[in-house]
Each structure stands twice: as C-alpha cells, then as structure tokens.
Design a protein around this motif. Structure first.
Motif, mmCIF file in Angstrom:
data_model
loop_
_atom_site.group_PDB
_atom_site.id
_atom_site.type_symbol
_atom_site.label_atom_id
_atom_site.label_comp_id
_atom_site.label_asym_id
_atom_site.label_seq_id
_atom_site.Cartn_x
_atom_site.Cartn_y
_atom_site.Cartn_z
ATOM 1 N N ASN B 8 -23.300 -22.679 0.320
ATOM 2 C CA ASN B 8 -22.383 -22.590 1.451
ATOM 3 C C ASN B 8 -21.038 -21.991 1.083
ATOM 4 O OD1 ASN B 8 -24.144 -23.782 3.307
ATOM 5 N ND2 ASN B 8 -23.654 -25.798 2.504
ATOM 6 N N ALA B 9 -20.759 -21.864 -0.201
ATOM 7 C CA ALA B 9 -19.449 -21.379 -0.624
ATOM 8 C C ALA B 9 -19.170 -19.995 -0.062
ATOM 9 C CB ALA B 9 -19.378 -21.342 -2.149
ATOM 10 N N TRP B 10 -17.894 -19.706 0.159
ATOM 11 C CA TRP B 10 -17.514 -18.418 0.758
ATOM 12 C C TRP B 10 -17.879 -17.243 -0.137
ATOM 13 C CZ3 TRP B 10 -14.036 -15.166 -1.728
ATOM 14 C CH2 TRP B 10 -13.361 -15.731 -2.815
ATOM 15 N N GLU B 25 -17.592 -13.948 5.498
ATOM 16 C CA GLU B 25 -18.069 -15.270 5.114
ATOM 17 C C GLU B 25 -16.969 -16.312 5.339
ATOM 18 O OE1 GLU B 25 -21.246 -15.421 4.526
ATOM 19 O OE2 GLU B 25 -21.048 -17.596 4.372
ATOM 20 N N ILE B 26 -15.718 -15.947 5.039
ATOM 21 C CA ILE B 26 -14.606 -16.880 5.257
ATOM 22 C C ILE B 26 -14.465 -17.170 6.746
ATOM 23 C CG2 ILE B 26 -12.076 -17.073 5.206
ATOM 24 C CD1 ILE B 26 -12.174 -15.776 2.438
ATOM 25 N N GLU B 27 -14.612 -16.133 7.567
ATOM 26 C CA GLU B 27 -14.511 -16.317 9.007
ATOM 27 C C GLU B 27 -15.659 -17.133 9.581
ATOM 28 O OE1 GLU B 27 -13.704 -13.095 11.907
ATOM 29 O OE2 GLU B 27 -13.444 -11.935 10.068
ATOM 30 N N GLU B 28 -16.869 -16.834 9.128
ATOM 31 C CA GLU B 28 -18.047 -17.341 9.831
ATOM 32 C C GLU B 28 -18.709 -18.536 9.158
ATOM 33 O OE1 GLU B 28 -19.926 -15.022 12.451
ATOM 34 O OE2 GLU B 28 -17.768 -14.836 12.731
ATOM 35 N N GLY B 29 -18.480 -18.707 7.863
ATOM 36 C CA GLY B 29 -19.210 -19.720 7.117
ATOM 37 C C GLY B 29 -18.784 -21.128 7.464
ATOM 38 N N SER B 30 -19.467 -22.104 6.887
ATOM 39 C CA SER B 30 -19.068 -23.491 7.062
ATOM 40 C C SER B 30 -19.735 -24.343 6.004
ATOM 41 C CB SER B 30 -19.453 -23.999 8.450
ATOM 42 O OG SER B 30 -20.852 -24.131 8.530
ATOM 43 N N CYS B 31 -19.259 -25.551 5.866
ATOM 44 C CA CYS B 31 -19.817 -26.488 4.902
ATOM 45 C C CYS B 31 -19.328 -27.864 5.332
ATOM 46 C CB CYS B 31 -19.296 -26.144 3.498
ATOM 47 S SG CYS B 31 -20.090 -27.071 2.184
ATOM 48 N N ILE B 32 -20.184 -28.895 5.169
ATOM 49 C CA ILE B 32 -19.771 -30.231 5.612
ATOM 50 C C ILE B 32 -18.563 -30.712 4.820
ATOM 51 C CG2 ILE B 32 -20.482 -32.628 5.939
ATOM 52 C CD1 ILE B 32 -22.249 -30.993 7.585
ATOM 53 N N SER B 33 -18.657 -30.611 3.516
ATOM 54 C CA SER B 33 -17.558 -31.146 2.718
ATOM 55 C C SER B 33 -17.137 -30.149 1.654
ATOM 56 C CB SER B 33 -17.981 -32.463 2.062
ATOM 57 O OG SER B 33 -19.176 -32.259 1.357
#
Ligand code: SAM
Lengths: 212, 282
Positions: B8-10, B25-33
């Motif tokens: 999940n990392a950018w 990736e910074i704009e669109e990505g995500s990760c729970i924690s």
C-alpha cells in the motif's frame, strides 16, 4: 542567547521576539537569519510564548493538520526534521506550496484530516508531534482518528475552536465536553484558553494513551 | 508490520524513479494504518538512505498537491472530447449521405459515373425535372458538412497541442483527442494503465466503421496509428504494446506538467525502429 537553538528569544529592533531560523515567509521581522514568530498570527506561537511545552524541539517529526497558508507550518519546519502538512482546501494549499518551495522538509498533502486512511500510505508512523488546528466541526474526533500516527511517547497539540463546533453553546461547555471525549484516548497534560487574537479557542497538550 | 503492508505504500506500486506515477499514488492510494515507511523503503531497496527517501517524497508530494490544487475548473480536455465526437458524427453522416447521393444519381442518370461526373451530366441537361433541385441541395449539404468538419479538425489540432502536447506529438492531434474522449478526460486517460490504453475504443464500432472496414474487437483506436498500420501484421502486437506504453507516459506527463518533452517522442521512434527492424515494414 543559546547558539544553534532552534527557537529562542531575540531582541530585534528593541523588541523581544520568539524566533526560528529559516527563510522569511510573511513579512516578519528578521535578524541574522532568525525570523520573528508572531504570536498574534499563530496559536502555536502564542502558546509557546506563554512558556508551555508543546513538544516542539529540534529534529522532531511532525504531522500538522490544518496547515492553511503555512504561517505556523513554516516556523515548525524551521525546528522539526520533517513536517507532513495536511490541508484540504486548494486555495491555501497554493500558498503553502510557496512556503514548501524554500523548505524541503515540508511534505504538502491536499487531504481531508477526517480521512487519515487517505494519507496513511504516505505519512509514516511513530511521529513525535501531532499538531491540529482545523477549525472545523468534529475536532476531537479528528484528533482521535489521527492518533495512529503518534509514537507512544509523542505529543498532541490540539486547538479547539468553539465556534466551529457550535455557535450557540457557551465555549466553556464545548471545551469541557471536548476534553472529556479526548480523554478516552489521550492523557491531558495542559489546557490553555487563548485570548485576544485567538478568542474562544482552547489549546490542549496531551499524550496518547496506550491502545486498550 | 507484515510485508502485505508495503503493497500500500506510496512508493511501491510505481515505476521506479518516476515522480509522475508516485504523485498519482500519493493522490489516489490509501492504507488503514501508517507504517515506518522510510525504513521500509530502504529495506525493499527503493532508496538507499533516509535523505533520499525524503527528497523523493518531497518531489512527488509537491507535484501531487500542486496538480490537484490547480485542477479546480479547467476542463478544456472535456470540451475537446465534444469537438472530436462532433467531427466523427459529421464523418459518419457524410458517409451515409454520400452513399445516398451516389445511389440516387445512378438511378436518375441511368449511368454508372462517379458523383462529380453525374452531377455535371445532369446540370447540362436542358430539361430539369422536379427532382433536380433536391439532388443538388443534397450535394450542397454534403459540401458544407465536410467544410465544417475540416474547420473542426483544424481547431482540434491547434487546441490539442496546448491541452496534451506530448500525446499530440506522438499520436497526432486527432487520435490524441479520440483517446481523451473515450477515456472521458485527460486525467482519466493519464490514470489508466497502458494495457487499457491499448484496447481503448475496441468496443466502439464507430471507429471500425470510420476506417471503412470492420476490425477485430481486440484492436483499440491506436491501431489507426501508422506505427501500427504500417508495421508488419506479425509485429503489430509488439508495436501496439510499445506505442500504448509510450502514449500512457505521454498522457501522464501532459496531465501533470503540461510541457513538451521531445525526448519522449524520440524514445518512441527508437523503439519503433527496433521493432520494425525485426520484421521489415509491410
Ligand atoms: C484556522 S486555519 C489553520 C491556521 C494554521 N494552523 C496556522 O496557524 O497557520 C484552519 C485550516 O484547516 C483547514 N481544514 C478544515 N477542515 C479540514 C479538514 N477536514 N482536513 C484538512 N484541513 C482542514 C482549513 O481549510 C483551514 O485552512
């Protein structure tokens, strides 16, 4: 005057200022590379000048929620090693980007602080300091949601703007219930009602409680 | 912190050393924690020092924030989509009316001449039947349609070099506009993987029709590009993959920076030469 301090007090043209070292940003007075941190324009600055330890010291890693045009962020970045600066409104973000041009330790993020999962893939864990000044409804909830970024020994500096929560309830009541809600997951170290330029704001310094 | 997290990392999903895809990736990505990304980035070999990590992060985050902050209202790419669709509509209607006109003329003159000759034949006839005027009016309509279509093509050509300079240089203005139109916007096109770009428009029978022949549905609009149509059929798959890969990079550069980078185009030319030298031109 301590040499190489990251912030200190300095006399500039007959007036004592809280100062940090870095390129000027908003027309503040400067001397030998030090720049005045105007407490009337920065809640964090005003709390520091009241001798309250907010957890800002050399080389800390910071998550800043509600970075706005970068006035306060610029001073924080003069001291910290890295500042993740979250702001969700495009207009102030443009000004923030100009501040970040001269400070490569500011990581600008156009994100909504209510949705930390949208920047958890960028912002690292175990940060030393979480600064929050979002002036929007649900300020305590945002502080709780963003606790995940803090190291167990980190600190929270939170500003609650009463009018953002509710315009009819007396600010003291809002502050009281905010502190209560925050205490579920943070140990409150210090609270300070701000005055003059920052009327009806409460500043809170707290430590994250271990997860149950 | 398991290895499932690093996905999940950018910095992981992206082409190495590519600020554009990192910005996406910074704009669109995500990760729970959150995780200790800097040390994970070093562990997985993405960077070798923390300084390098932060400097890459700064560049990509800066670009992402700058892009999204200035994105507010400008949508000339969406307007150009309408223009290219209108142009394609004109072509289709022109084709239909041309077929109609030539059938009518054939019947009317009883001769199998092309349109200009048939028209000349009936215009010198002394006796003008009551059909005559309508046949000429159909022909005039056709002419004005094609004038209008050409004006629109010129307009699209001049606009496209501002909207997507790199994509336009590589694909030509009309194909570039078509790709944007099928994707929905330059942003959407920039965010599509190159494999998708390769088959974009395959579902759309209009383009097969425009080329005057039906094509196998696995072929997207980029097959109209001469780099593919003039490449040996055996090598077209390779050529299409190479072309869509470069076009996809071009779309990203256009979306994020908007300035022409001639190197991208010369890369593509080199790649095409390589492919063609394996099998010669058709
Ligand atoms: C009072 S200003 C912050 C001033 C800044 N801390 C300073 O001292 O220079 C509040 C900012 O928080 C931003 N904000 C409000 N809601 C937000 C949210 N959900 N996520 C991120 N930023 C938000 C606003 O756009 C505004 O710029």
């Amino acid at each position: 005057m301590t040499l190489f301090a990251d912030y200190q007090y300095l006399n500039i043209r007959g007036k004592t200022h809280l100062v940090t070292k870095g390129p000027p940003v908003y027309g503040e007075s400067t001397k030998n590379g030090w720049r005045a941190w105007d407490p009337s324009r920065s809640k964090l600055g005003s709390v520091i000048t009241q001798d309250i330890d907010v957890g800002l010291s050399k080389n800390v890693k910071v998550l800043y929620l509600g970075a706005a045009n970068g006035t306060t962020v610029s001073h924080v970045a003069d001291v910290a090693s890295i500042v993740y600066a979250v702001e969700f409104s495009p207009q102030p973000m443009r000004d923030l980007l100009n501040v970040a041009r001269s400070r490569t330790n500011i990581i600008p993020l156009l994100k909504d602080a209510r949705r930390p999962e949208t920047y958890s893939h960028v912002v690292e864990s175990n940060l030393d300091l979480l600064i929050q000044d979002v002036a929007t409804r649900g300020q305590v909830k945002i502080a709780l949601e963003n606790k995940r970024f803090l190291s167990p020994t980190g600190k929270l500096f939170l500003v609650i703007k009463a009018r953002s929560e509710n315009v009819v309830t007396h600010p003291d009541l809002i502050f009281k219930s905010s502190i209560e809600d925050l205490s579920q997951e943070y140990a409150i170290l210090k609270t300070k009602k701000l005055t003059s330029h920052h009327k009806d704001h409460l500043a809170i310094v707290a430590e994250p409680l271990p997860y149950k | 912190m398991g290895h499932e997290c690093i996905e999940n990392a950018w910095f992981c999903q992206t082409i190495p050393e590519n600020t554009l895809s990192e910005s996406l990736e910074i704009e669109e990505g995500s990760c729970i924690s959150p995780h200790p990304w800097p040390s994970m980035a070093i562990e997985c070999g993405y960077v070798s020092t923390t300084e390098e990590y932060y400097s890459r992060l700064y560049d990509s985050a800066f670009q992402a924030a700058q892009k999204s902050a200035s994105d507010l209202t400008q949508t000339p790419d969406r307007q150009i989509s309408h223009a290219i669709r209108t142009m394609d509509d004109y072509s289709r209607i022109e084709n239909e009316l041309t077929v109609r006109l030539s059938e009518w003329l054939g019947d009317y003159t009883g001769l199998s001449l092309d349109i200009p000759n048939s028209l000349e034949t009936i215009s010198i006839q002394s006796h003008h039947s009551r059909f005559h005027a309508h046949i000429f009016s159909l022909h005039n309509q056709l002419n004005s349609l094609s004038i209008e279509r050409e004006k629109l093509a010129l307009f699209i050509e001049s606009e496209m070099s501002h909207i997507a300079p790199n994509l336009t240089q590589m694909a030509g203005p009309l194909l570039a506009a078509r790709l944007i139109s099928i994707a929905g916007s330059l942003e959407k096109l920039a965010k599509k993987p190159s494999g998708t770009l390769q088959v974009l428009g395959a579902e759309n029978a209009l383009f097969a029709h425009l080329r005057g022949r039906a094509t196998s549905p696995k072929h997207g609009v980029i097959y109209t590009h001469e780099y593919i149509s003039k490449t040996h059929p055996r090598l077209r798959g390779n050529a299409a993959r190479a072309l869509s890969g470069k076009l996809s990079i071009a779309a990203r550069v256009d979306y994020y920076s908007g300035t022409l980078n001639p190197e991208l185009h010369s890369d593509l030319l080199k790649k095409m030469d390589q492919i063609r030298s394996r099998g010669g031109n058709k």
